[in-house]
Enzyme design. Structure first.
Site, short mmCIF file in Angstrom:
data_model
loop_
_atom_site.label_atom_id
_atom_site.label_comp_id
_atom_site.label_asym_id
_atom_site.label_seq_id
_atom_site.Cartn_x
_atom_site.Cartn_y
_atom_site.Cartn_z
N GLU A 37 28.21 5.35 102.27
CA GLU A 37 28.43 3.89 101.66
C GLU A 37 29.68 3.66 100.51
O GLU A 37 29.44 3.21 99.61
CB GLU A 37 27.00 3.40 101.12
CG GLU A 37 26.01 3.44 102.03
CD GLU A 37 24.72 2.44 101.63
OE1 GLU A 37 24.36 2.59 100.22
OE2 GLU A 37 23.97 2.27 102.43
N GLU A 80 21.94 5.46 108.95
CA GLU A 80 20.89 5.02 108.32
C GLU A 80 20.24 3.89 108.69
O GLU A 80 21.01 2.46 108.83
CB GLU A 80 21.21 4.68 106.61
CG GLU A 80 21.13 5.98 105.52
CD GLU A 80 21.53 5.81 104.48
OE1 GLU A 80 21.13 4.85 103.78
OE2 GLU A 80 22.35 6.65 103.74
P1 P53 Z 1 16.49 2.77 98.48
C1 P53 Z 1 20.63 -0.12 98.16
C2 P53 Z 1 20.62 0.80 96.72
C3 P53 Z 1 21.10 1.98 96.81
C4 P53 Z 1 21.59 2.82 97.88
O1 P53 Z 1 17.61 2.72 99.41
C5 P53 Z 1 21.49 2.14 99.12
C6 P53 Z 1 21.12 0.91 99.08
C7 P53 Z 1 20.90 0.32 100.47
O2 P53 Z 1 22.29 -0.32 100.91
O3 P53 Z 1 22.01 2.72 100.18
C8 P53 Z 1 21.20 3.53 101.06
O4 P53 Z 1 16.39 4.32 98.30
C9 P53 Z 1 21.47 4.87 100.63
C10 P53 Z 1 20.49 6.02 100.38
C11 P53 Z 1 19.33 5.11 99.88
C12 P53 Z 1 19.12 4.06 101.20
O5 P53 Z 1 20.04 3.23 101.04
O6 P53 Z 1 16.95 2.09 97.27
O7 P53 Z 1 22.56 5.71 101.29
O8 P53 Z 1 20.95 6.93 99.45
O9 P53 Z 1 18.14 5.90 99.50
C13 P53 Z 1 17.69 3.15 100.67
O10 P53 Z 1 15.42 2.20 99.16
#
Ligand code: P53
Length: 476
Positions: A180, A373
Protein backbone atom coordinates in the site's frame (compact mmCIF):
# COMPACT_ATOMS: atom_id res chain seq x y z
CA UNK A 1 -12.09 -27.05 -14.49
CA UNK A 2 -15.24 -27.26 -16.59
CA UNK A 3 -17.38 -24.17 -16.35
CA UNK A 4 -14.74 -22.14 -14.58
CA UNK A 5 -14.01 -18.59 -15.59
CA UNK A 6 -10.81 -18.62 -13.53
CA UNK A 7 -7.66 -19.64 -15.36
CA UNK A 8 -6.29 -23.08 -14.50
CA UNK A 9 -3.18 -21.56 -12.91
CA UNK A 10 -5.14 -18.91 -10.99
CA UNK A 11 -3.30 -18.19 -7.75
CA UNK A 12 -5.84 -18.85 -5.00
CA UNK A 13 -4.41 -18.26 -1.57
CA UNK A 14 -4.38 -15.94 1.40
CA UNK A 15 -2.38 -13.02 2.73
CA UNK A 16 -0.47 -12.36 5.92
CA UNK A 17 2.38 -9.99 6.81
CA UNK A 18 5.37 -10.45 9.08
CA UNK A 19 4.62 -7.44 11.28
CA UNK A 20 1.11 -8.59 12.19
CA UNK A 21 1.64 -12.35 12.16
CA UNK A 22 5.07 -13.37 13.38
CA UNK A 23 5.56 -11.91 16.85
CA UNK A 24 8.95 -12.94 18.24
CA UNK A 25 9.72 -9.24 18.01
CA UNK A 26 13.21 -9.56 19.47
CA UNK A 27 13.85 -13.20 18.57
CA UNK A 28 16.72 -14.12 16.28
CA UNK A 29 18.29 -10.65 16.74
CA UNK A 30 15.35 -8.90 15.08
CA UNK A 31 15.25 -5.10 15.20
CA UNK A 32 12.07 -3.09 15.86
CA UNK A 33 9.51 -2.00 13.30
CA UNK A 34 6.70 0.58 13.47
CA UNK A 35 4.03 -1.89 14.58
CA UNK A 36 6.06 -2.73 17.69
CA UNK A 37 5.01 0.75 18.88
CA UNK A 38 1.29 0.20 18.33
CA UNK A 39 -0.76 -0.54 21.46
CA UNK A 40 -4.24 -2.00 21.14
CA UNK A 41 -6.81 0.72 20.60
CA UNK A 42 -9.81 -0.60 22.46
CA UNK A 43 -12.47 1.53 20.83
CA UNK A 44 -11.24 0.75 17.36
CA UNK A 45 -10.40 4.23 16.18
CA UNK A 46 -8.28 4.40 13.05
CA UNK A 47 -5.98 7.29 13.99
CA UNK A 48 -3.33 4.83 15.10
CA UNK A 49 -2.10 5.90 18.49
CA UNK A 50 1.54 5.00 18.25
CA UNK A 51 3.29 5.28 21.57
CA UNK A 52 6.79 6.73 21.29
CA UNK A 53 8.44 4.80 24.10
CA UNK A 54 7.65 1.13 24.32
CA UNK A 55 10.11 0.61 27.13
CA UNK A 56 7.75 2.46 29.50
CA UNK A 57 5.22 -0.36 29.18
CA UNK A 58 2.20 1.92 29.55
CA UNK A 59 0.30 -0.30 27.22
CA UNK A 60 0.05 -3.80 25.93
CA UNK A 61 1.78 -4.11 22.54
CA UNK A 62 0.03 -6.89 20.61
CA UNK A 63 2.58 -7.29 17.82
CA UNK A 64 5.35 -8.30 20.21
CA UNK A 65 3.97 -11.81 20.32
CA UNK A 66 1.26 -11.44 17.70
CA UNK A 67 -0.13 -14.87 16.77
CA UNK A 68 3.29 -16.47 17.16
CA UNK A 69 3.73 -17.21 13.49
CA UNK A 70 7.44 -17.17 14.18
CA UNK A 71 7.01 -20.42 16.08
CA UNK A 72 3.89 -21.86 14.51
CA UNK A 73 4.35 -21.31 10.77
CA UNK A 74 4.64 -25.04 10.05
CA UNK A 75 1.26 -25.78 11.58
CA UNK A 76 -0.25 -22.80 9.74
CA UNK A 77 1.19 -23.60 6.33
CA UNK A 78 -0.13 -27.13 6.74
CA UNK A 79 -3.61 -25.68 7.33
CA UNK A 80 -3.22 -23.40 4.29
CA UNK A 81 -2.29 -26.47 2.25
CA UNK A 82 -5.35 -28.26 3.57
CA UNK A 83 -7.47 -25.41 2.20
CA UNK A 84 -5.74 -25.94 -1.14
CA UNK A 85 -3.73 -22.71 -1.29
CA UNK A 86 -1.74 -22.32 -4.49
CA UNK A 87 0.08 -19.33 -3.07
CA UNK A 88 0.75 -17.53 0.16
CA UNK A 89 1.17 -13.80 0.22
CA UNK A 90 3.53 -12.94 3.06
CA UNK A 91 6.21 -10.40 3.81
CA UNK A 92 9.81 -10.51 4.89
CA UNK A 93 10.53 -8.37 7.91
CA UNK A 94 13.29 -5.96 6.91
CA UNK A 95 14.42 -5.55 10.57
CA UNK A 96 14.85 -9.34 10.82
CA UNK A 97 17.38 -9.19 7.99
CA UNK A 98 19.00 -5.84 8.81
CA UNK A 99 17.99 -5.09 12.43
CA UNK A 100 19.02 -1.43 12.30
CA UNK A 101 18.92 -1.18 8.52
CA UNK A 102 22.59 -0.31 8.30
CA UNK A 103 24.54 -3.47 9.14
CA UNK A 104 27.34 -4.42 6.76
CA UNK A 105 26.17 -8.00 6.52
CA UNK A 106 22.68 -9.43 6.87
CA UNK A 107 21.50 -11.23 9.98
CA UNK A 108 21.91 -14.91 9.14
CA UNK A 109 19.32 -15.99 11.71
CA UNK A 110 16.70 -13.88 9.99
CA UNK A 111 17.55 -15.31 6.59
CA UNK A 112 17.41 -18.84 7.94
CA UNK A 113 13.95 -18.23 9.32
CA UNK A 114 12.62 -17.43 5.83
CA UNK A 115 14.61 -20.33 4.34
CA UNK A 116 12.58 -22.54 6.61
CA UNK A 117 9.28 -20.84 5.77
CA UNK A 118 9.87 -21.21 2.02
CA UNK A 119 10.90 -24.85 2.44
CA UNK A 120 7.62 -25.45 4.20
CA UNK A 121 5.68 -23.76 1.37
CA UNK A 122 7.54 -25.80 -1.22
CA UNK A 123 6.56 -28.99 0.57
CA UNK A 124 2.94 -28.29 -0.35
CA UNK A 125 3.60 -26.59 -3.70
CA UNK A 126 2.52 -23.26 -2.30
CA UNK A 127 4.01 -20.38 -4.27
CA UNK A 128 5.25 -17.58 -1.99
CA UNK A 129 4.25 -14.05 -3.01
CA UNK A 130 6.57 -11.86 -1.02
CA UNK A 131 6.23 -8.20 -0.03
CA UNK A 132 9.58 -6.60 0.76
CA UNK A 133 8.24 -3.83 2.94
CA UNK A 134 4.90 -4.31 4.65
CA UNK A 135 4.89 -1.34 7.07
CA UNK A 136 8.23 -2.61 8.33
CA UNK A 137 11.07 -0.10 7.92
CA UNK A 138 13.60 -0.56 10.77
CA UNK A 139 12.85 1.90 13.57
CA UNK A 140 16.55 2.65 13.99
CA UNK A 141 16.23 4.48 10.67
CA UNK A 142 13.36 6.50 12.10
CA UNK A 143 15.57 7.61 14.99
CA UNK A 144 18.53 8.41 12.82
CA UNK A 145 17.14 9.78 9.58
CA UNK A 146 13.38 10.25 10.07
CA UNK A 147 12.90 7.18 7.91
CA UNK A 148 11.99 7.61 4.26
CA UNK A 149 12.27 11.38 4.52
CA UNK A 150 15.96 10.75 3.90
CA UNK A 151 17.36 9.73 0.53
CA UNK A 152 19.78 7.36 2.28
CA UNK A 153 16.92 4.91 2.70
CA UNK A 154 16.95 4.17 -1.04
CA UNK A 155 20.29 2.41 -0.98
CA UNK A 156 19.65 0.75 2.36
CA UNK A 157 16.42 -0.70 1.01
CA UNK A 158 17.98 -1.81 -2.26
CA UNK A 159 20.74 -3.56 -0.35
CA UNK A 160 18.14 -5.42 1.70
CA UNK A 161 16.16 -6.25 -1.45
CA UNK A 162 19.24 -7.52 -3.26
CA UNK A 163 20.13 -9.68 -0.26
CA UNK A 164 16.80 -11.47 -0.27
CA UNK A 165 16.51 -11.67 -4.08
CA UNK A 166 19.86 -13.44 -4.09
CA UNK A 167 19.20 -15.70 -1.15
CA UNK A 168 15.76 -16.81 -2.41
CA UNK A 169 16.60 -16.71 -6.11
CA UNK A 170 15.37 -20.22 -6.75
CA UNK A 171 12.40 -20.30 -4.41
CA UNK A 172 10.52 -17.03 -4.82
CA UNK A 173 9.20 -15.83 -8.18
CA UNK A 174 6.61 -13.25 -7.16
CA UNK A 175 7.61 -10.10 -5.33
CA UNK A 176 6.01 -6.82 -4.34
CA UNK A 177 8.06 -3.84 -3.23
CA UNK A 178 5.99 -1.62 -0.88
CA UNK A 179 2.70 -2.61 0.67
CA UNK A 180 0.00 0.00 0.00
CA UNK A 181 2.60 2.52 -1.12
CA UNK A 182 -0.04 5.29 -1.08
CA UNK A 183 -0.46 4.87 2.70
CA UNK A 184 2.40 7.39 2.86
CA UNK A 185 -0.23 10.10 2.36
CA UNK A 186 -2.34 9.07 5.36
CA UNK A 187 -0.15 7.11 7.80
CA UNK A 188 3.47 8.16 7.19
CA UNK A 189 4.67 6.56 10.42
CA UNK A 190 3.43 3.14 9.37
CA UNK A 191 4.25 3.52 5.70
CA UNK A 192 7.53 5.34 6.01
CA UNK A 193 8.79 5.07 9.60
CA UNK A 194 8.77 8.86 9.69
CA UNK A 195 7.08 11.74 11.50
CA UNK A 196 5.69 14.77 9.73
CA UNK A 197 4.34 16.79 12.68
CA UNK A 198 7.36 19.07 12.92
CA UNK A 199 7.53 19.77 9.21
CA UNK A 200 6.76 23.23 7.90
CA UNK A 201 5.07 21.70 4.89
CA UNK A 202 4.14 18.09 5.76
CA UNK A 203 2.93 17.37 2.25
CA UNK A 204 6.31 18.30 0.84
CA UNK A 205 7.95 15.81 3.20
CA UNK A 206 5.45 13.09 2.36
CA UNK A 207 5.94 13.49 -1.38
CA UNK A 208 9.72 13.59 -1.02
CA UNK A 209 9.57 10.38 1.01
CA UNK A 210 7.20 8.93 -1.59
CA UNK A 211 9.74 9.82 -4.25
CA UNK A 212 12.43 7.95 -2.34
CA UNK A 213 10.21 4.88 -2.12
CA UNK A 214 9.35 5.10 -5.81
CA UNK A 215 13.02 5.25 -6.77
CA UNK A 216 13.84 2.44 -4.33
CA UNK A 217 11.02 0.36 -5.78
CA UNK A 218 12.21 0.88 -9.36
CA UNK A 219 15.80 0.12 -8.43
CA UNK A 220 14.77 -3.05 -6.64
CA UNK A 221 12.68 -4.06 -9.65
CA UNK A 222 15.72 -3.67 -11.89
CA UNK A 223 17.87 -5.73 -9.54
CA UNK A 224 15.21 -8.45 -9.25
CA UNK A 225 15.10 -8.82 -13.02
CA UNK A 226 18.88 -8.97 -13.24
CA UNK A 227 19.17 -11.64 -10.56
CA UNK A 228 16.51 -13.84 -12.11
CA UNK A 229 14.77 -12.92 -15.34
CA UNK A 230 11.82 -15.03 -14.21
CA UNK A 231 11.19 -12.75 -11.27
CA UNK A 232 7.85 -10.97 -11.45
CA UNK A 233 7.75 -7.76 -9.49
CA UNK A 234 4.59 -5.91 -8.59
CA UNK A 235 3.62 -2.65 -6.97
CA UNK A 236 0.87 -2.56 -4.35
CA UNK A 237 -1.93 0.02 -4.11
CA UNK A 238 -4.51 0.54 -1.39
CA UNK A 239 -7.30 0.72 -3.96
CA UNK A 240 -11.03 1.45 -3.93
CA UNK A 241 -12.71 3.76 -6.40
CA UNK A 242 -13.85 7.19 -5.21
CA UNK A 243 -17.50 7.76 -6.11
CA UNK A 244 -18.82 11.31 -6.55
CA UNK A 245 -21.53 12.12 -4.00
CA UNK A 246 -23.77 13.56 -6.75
CA UNK A 247 -23.57 14.27 -10.48
CA UNK A 248 -22.54 17.82 -9.66
CA UNK A 249 -19.36 18.35 -11.71
CA UNK A 250 -17.64 19.62 -8.55
CA UNK A 251 -18.14 16.18 -7.05
CA UNK A 252 -16.99 14.44 -10.24
CA UNK A 253 -13.79 16.46 -10.19
CA UNK A 254 -13.21 15.73 -6.51
CA UNK A 255 -13.60 12.00 -7.16
CA UNK A 256 -11.10 12.18 -9.99
CA UNK A 257 -8.57 14.00 -7.84
CA UNK A 258 -9.07 11.59 -4.95
CA UNK A 259 -8.37 8.61 -7.21
CA UNK A 260 -5.30 10.36 -8.55
CA UNK A 261 -3.85 10.59 -5.02
CA UNK A 262 -3.44 6.81 -5.16
CA UNK A 263 -2.89 6.41 -8.89
CA UNK A 264 -0.06 8.93 -8.69
CA UNK A 265 2.14 6.17 -7.22
CA UNK A 266 1.11 3.49 -9.69
CA UNK A 267 1.42 5.91 -12.61
CA UNK A 268 5.11 6.19 -11.73
CA UNK A 269 5.60 2.48 -11.01
CA UNK A 270 3.74 1.25 -14.09
CA UNK A 271 4.56 3.99 -16.60
CA UNK A 272 8.05 4.86 -15.47
CA UNK A 273 7.61 8.58 -15.03
CA UNK A 274 5.70 11.20 -13.06
CA UNK A 275 2.18 11.80 -14.41
CA UNK A 276 1.59 15.17 -16.08
CA UNK A 277 -1.04 16.27 -13.53
CA UNK A 278 1.47 16.01 -10.67
CA UNK A 279 3.21 19.23 -11.76
CA UNK A 280 0.17 21.33 -10.91
CA UNK A 281 -0.53 19.45 -7.67
CA UNK A 282 3.02 20.15 -6.53
CA UNK A 283 2.88 23.82 -7.56
CA UNK A 284 -0.40 24.46 -5.77
CA UNK A 285 0.89 22.88 -2.58
CA UNK A 286 4.29 24.60 -2.63
CA UNK A 287 6.09 21.34 -3.15
CA UNK A 288 9.53 21.27 -4.74
CA UNK A 289 10.98 17.80 -5.01
CA UNK A 290 14.59 16.85 -5.17
CA UNK A 291 14.64 14.54 -8.19
CA UNK A 292 18.02 13.79 -9.74
CA UNK A 293 18.69 12.89 -13.37
CA UNK A 294 19.71 9.44 -12.16
CA UNK A 295 16.36 9.06 -10.35
CA UNK A 296 14.49 9.85 -13.56
CA UNK A 297 16.48 7.17 -15.36
CA UNK A 298 15.90 4.57 -12.62
CA UNK A 299 12.16 5.21 -12.57
CA UNK A 300 11.95 3.75 -16.06
CA UNK A 301 12.18 0.27 -14.52
CA UNK A 302 8.48 -0.47 -14.36
CA UNK A 303 6.60 -3.26 -12.61
CA UNK A 304 5.31 -6.50 -14.13
CA UNK A 305 1.97 -6.60 -12.38
CA UNK A 306 -0.28 -4.53 -10.17
CA UNK A 307 -1.09 -5.84 -6.74
CA UNK A 308 -3.76 -4.06 -4.77
CA UNK A 309 -5.85 -4.26 -1.63
CA UNK A 310 -9.56 -3.69 -1.82
CA UNK A 311 -11.85 -3.33 1.16
CA UNK A 312 -14.31 -0.70 -0.01
CA UNK A 313 -15.05 2.22 -2.25
CA UNK A 314 -15.34 5.75 -0.91
CA UNK A 315 -17.75 8.65 -1.50
CA UNK A 316 -16.41 12.17 -1.89
CA UNK A 317 -17.77 15.66 -2.48
CA UNK A 318 -16.37 18.90 -3.84
CA UNK A 319 -18.87 20.83 -1.74
CA UNK A 320 -16.94 22.05 1.29
CA UNK A 321 -20.13 23.28 3.00
CA UNK A 322 -21.90 19.94 2.81
CA UNK A 323 -22.81 18.65 6.23
CA UNK A 324 -23.09 14.98 5.34
CA UNK A 325 -22.75 11.76 7.21
CA UNK A 326 -19.22 10.37 7.12
CA UNK A 327 -17.82 6.94 7.85
CA UNK A 328 -15.25 7.01 10.60
CA UNK A 329 -14.02 3.49 10.09
CA UNK A 330 -11.42 3.49 7.38
CA UNK A 331 -8.27 5.60 7.24
CA UNK A 332 -9.35 6.89 3.84
CA UNK A 333 -11.99 9.55 4.43
CA UNK A 334 -15.40 8.91 2.96
CA UNK A 335 -18.99 10.05 3.16
CA UNK A 336 -21.54 7.37 3.92
CA UNK A 337 -23.03 5.58 0.95
CA UNK A 338 -26.80 5.34 1.45
CA UNK A 339 -26.97 2.40 -0.96
CA UNK A 340 -24.51 0.23 0.91
CA UNK A 341 -24.10 -1.42 4.31
CA UNK A 342 -21.03 -1.05 6.53
CA UNK A 343 -19.00 -3.46 8.60
CA UNK A 344 -18.93 -3.29 12.40
CA UNK A 345 -15.87 -1.06 11.97
CA UNK A 346 -17.68 1.30 9.62
CA UNK A 347 -16.06 0.18 6.38
CA UNK A 348 -18.40 0.35 3.38
CA UNK A 349 -19.22 -3.05 1.86
CA UNK A 350 -19.28 -2.85 -1.93
CA UNK A 351 -18.60 -6.00 -3.99
CA UNK A 352 -19.53 -4.34 -7.29
CA UNK A 353 -17.01 -1.64 -6.37
CA UNK A 354 -14.31 -4.28 -6.70
CA UNK A 355 -15.33 -4.93 -10.30
CA UNK A 356 -15.45 -1.18 -10.94
CA UNK A 357 -12.02 -0.68 -9.37
CA UNK A 358 -10.45 -3.57 -11.28
CA UNK A 359 -11.77 -2.32 -14.58
CA UNK A 360 -10.48 1.17 -13.90
CA UNK A 361 -7.00 -0.04 -12.96
CA UNK A 362 -6.79 -2.40 -15.92
CA UNK A 363 -8.02 0.24 -18.37
CA UNK A 364 -5.36 2.57 -17.05
CA UNK A 365 -2.32 0.28 -17.06
CA UNK A 366 -3.08 -2.82 -19.13
CA UNK A 367 -1.03 -4.95 -16.77
CA UNK A 368 -2.09 -8.15 -14.97
CA UNK A 369 -3.79 -7.47 -11.64
CA UNK A 370 -3.36 -9.40 -8.43
CA UNK A 371 -5.99 -9.00 -5.70
CA UNK A 372 -3.59 -9.36 -2.79
CA UNK A 373 -5.94 -8.18 0.00
CA UNK A 374 -9.68 -8.24 0.51
CA UNK A 375 -11.81 -9.33 3.40
CA UNK A 376 -14.16 -8.64 6.27
CA UNK A 377 -12.93 -7.64 9.72
CA UNK A 378 -15.51 -9.01 12.16
CA UNK A 379 -15.98 -10.38 15.68
CA UNK A 380 -16.31 -14.17 15.75
CA UNK A 381 -18.08 -16.33 18.27
CA UNK A 382 -16.60 -19.70 19.27
CA UNK A 383 -19.33 -22.23 20.07
CA UNK A 384 -19.09 -24.80 22.81
CA UNK A 385 -18.04 -27.49 20.36
CA UNK A 386 -15.26 -25.17 19.09
CA UNK A 387 -17.01 -24.46 15.80
CA UNK A 388 -17.25 -20.91 14.42
CA UNK A 389 -20.15 -20.09 12.16
CA UNK A 390 -18.84 -17.09 10.21
CA UNK A 391 -21.54 -16.93 7.57
CA UNK A 392 -21.15 -13.15 7.31
CA UNK A 393 -17.54 -13.67 6.17
CA UNK A 394 -18.52 -16.33 3.66
CA UNK A 395 -21.18 -14.00 2.29
CA UNK A 396 -18.71 -11.09 2.00
CA UNK A 397 -16.01 -13.14 0.30
CA UNK A 398 -18.44 -14.89 -2.00
CA UNK A 399 -19.80 -11.62 -3.34
CA UNK A 400 -16.29 -10.24 -3.82
CA UNK A 401 -14.95 -13.32 -5.58
CA UNK A 402 -17.96 -13.23 -7.88
CA UNK A 403 -17.03 -9.61 -8.63
CA UNK A 404 -13.51 -10.79 -9.57
CA UNK A 405 -15.15 -13.33 -11.84
CA UNK A 406 -17.16 -10.58 -13.51
CA UNK A 407 -13.98 -8.55 -13.98
CA UNK A 408 -12.36 -11.57 -15.64
CA UNK A 409 -15.36 -11.78 -17.97
CA UNK A 410 -14.91 -8.07 -18.66
CA UNK A 411 -11.49 -8.96 -20.03
CA UNK A 412 -9.37 -7.95 -17.05
CA UNK A 413 -6.26 -10.10 -16.57
CA UNK A 414 -6.17 -11.39 -13.01
CA UNK A 415 -3.30 -13.45 -11.60
CA UNK A 416 -4.80 -14.42 -8.29
CA UNK A 417 -6.77 -13.68 -5.16
CA UNK A 418 -5.35 -13.70 -1.63
CA UNK A 419 -7.84 -12.57 1.02
CA UNK A 420 -6.30 -10.69 3.92
CA UNK A 421 -5.53 -12.31 7.24
CA UNK A 422 -6.30 -15.86 6.09
CA UNK A 423 -5.36 -16.68 9.65
CA UNK A 424 -6.47 -14.18 12.33
CA UNK A 425 -3.73 -11.67 13.10
CA UNK A 426 -3.16 -8.24 14.64
CA UNK A 427 -5.03 -5.36 13.01
CA UNK A 428 -2.71 -2.76 11.48
CA UNK A 429 -5.19 0.04 11.98
CA UNK A 430 -6.20 -0.61 15.58
CA UNK A 431 -3.87 -3.25 17.03
CA UNK A 432 -6.96 -5.26 17.87
CA UNK A 433 -7.28 -9.01 17.83
CA UNK A 434 -11.07 -9.08 17.93
CA UNK A 435 -11.19 -7.60 14.43
CA UNK A 436 -10.70 -10.90 12.65
CA UNK A 437 -10.37 -11.73 8.97
CA UNK A 438 -9.31 -15.37 9.01
CA UNK A 439 -10.50 -18.75 7.82
CA UNK A 440 -8.47 -19.94 10.79
CA UNK A 441 -9.33 -18.66 14.25
CA UNK A 442 -6.58 -17.87 16.76
CA UNK A 443 -7.45 -18.07 20.44
CA UNK A 444 -6.18 -14.68 21.57
CA UNK A 445 -7.94 -11.57 22.86
CA UNK A 446 -7.19 -7.84 22.92
CA UNK A 447 -5.39 -8.09 26.26
CA UNK A 448 -3.08 -10.83 25.04
CA UNK A 449 -4.92 -13.63 26.83
CA UNK A 450 -5.47 -16.97 25.13
CA UNK A 451 -3.69 -20.15 24.10
CA UNK A 452 -3.04 -18.93 20.55
CA UNK A 453 -4.33 -22.31 19.39
CA UNK A 454 -5.83 -22.54 15.93
CA UNK A 455 -9.41 -23.50 15.04
CA UNK A 456 -11.05 -23.93 11.64
CA UNK A 457 -14.00 -21.63 10.98
CA UNK A 458 -16.89 -22.59 8.68
CA UNK A 459 -15.30 -20.32 6.07
CA UNK A 460 -12.26 -22.65 6.07
CA UNK A 461 -14.29 -25.49 4.54
CA UNK A 462 -16.15 -23.11 2.27
CA UNK A 463 -12.93 -21.64 0.80
CA UNK A 464 -11.51 -25.14 0.40
CA UNK A 465 -14.45 -25.92 -1.90
CA UNK A 466 -14.01 -22.65 -3.82
CA UNK A 467 -10.38 -23.48 -4.56
CA UNK A 468 -11.04 -27.13 -5.32
CA UNK A 469 -13.72 -26.25 -7.86
CA UNK A 470 -11.74 -23.29 -9.21
CA UNK A 471 -14.59 -20.98 -8.32
CA UNK A 472 -17.41 -23.12 -9.73
CA UNK A 473 -18.84 -23.89 -6.27
CA UNK A 474 -19.70 -20.19 -5.86
CA UNK A 475 -22.55 -20.70 -8.30
CA UNK A 476 -24.10 -23.62 -6.44
P1 P53 B 1 -6.89 -3.47 9.59
C1 P53 B 1 -6.36 0.50 6.91
C2 P53 B 1 -5.51 0.79 7.95
C3 P53 B 1 -4.26 0.26 7.99
C4 P53 B 1 -3.84 -0.56 6.95
O1 P53 B 1 -6.67 -3.33 8.03
C5 P53 B 1 -4.69 -0.84 5.92
C6 P53 B 1 -5.95 -0.32 5.89
C7 P53 B 1 -6.92 -0.63 4.80
O2 P53 B 1 -6.68 0.03 3.62
O3 P53 B 1 -4.28 -1.62 4.91
C8 P53 B 1 -4.26 -3.01 4.87
O4 P53 B 1 -5.87 -4.42 10.08
C9 P53 B 1 -2.92 -3.50 5.25
C10 P53 B 1 -2.92 -4.60 6.25
C11 P53 B 1 -4.09 -4.42 7.19
C12 P53 B 1 -5.37 -4.53 6.40
O5 P53 B 1 -5.41 -3.49 5.45
O6 P53 B 1 -6.74 -2.12 10.15
O7 P53 B 1 -2.12 -3.84 4.15
O8 P53 B 1 -1.69 -4.61 6.89
O9 P53 B 1 -4.09 -5.30 8.26
C13 P53 B 1 -6.65 -4.45 7.21
O10 P53 B 1 -8.28 -4.01 9.75
Amino acid sequence: MKGSVFTKDFLWGGAIAANQYEGGYLEGKKGLGPIDYLPTIQDGRMDAMYHPDITKKFHYYPSHKAVEGYYRYKEDIKLFAEMGFKCLRMSISWPRIFPTGEEETPNEEGLQFYDAVFTECKKYDIEPVVTLNHFDTPMALYEKYNGWADRKLIDLFVKYAETVFTRYKDVVRYWMTFNEINIMMVLPFMGGSMKIDDAENPLQLQYQAAHHQLVASAKATKVAHEINSNNQVGCMLAAGEAYPNTCNPEDIWEAKMTDREGFFFIDVQARGKYPSYSKRVFEENNITLNITAEDTEILKNTVDFIGFSYYSTKVVTGNKELDADTTDGNIFASLSNPYLPKTEWGWIIDPLGLRVTMNTIYDRYQLPLFVVENGLGAVDQVEEDQSIHDLYRIEYLKEHILAVEEALKDGVEVMGYTPWGCIDLISAGTGQMKKRYGFIYVDLDDEGKGTRNRLKKDSFYWYQEVIKSNGVSLKE
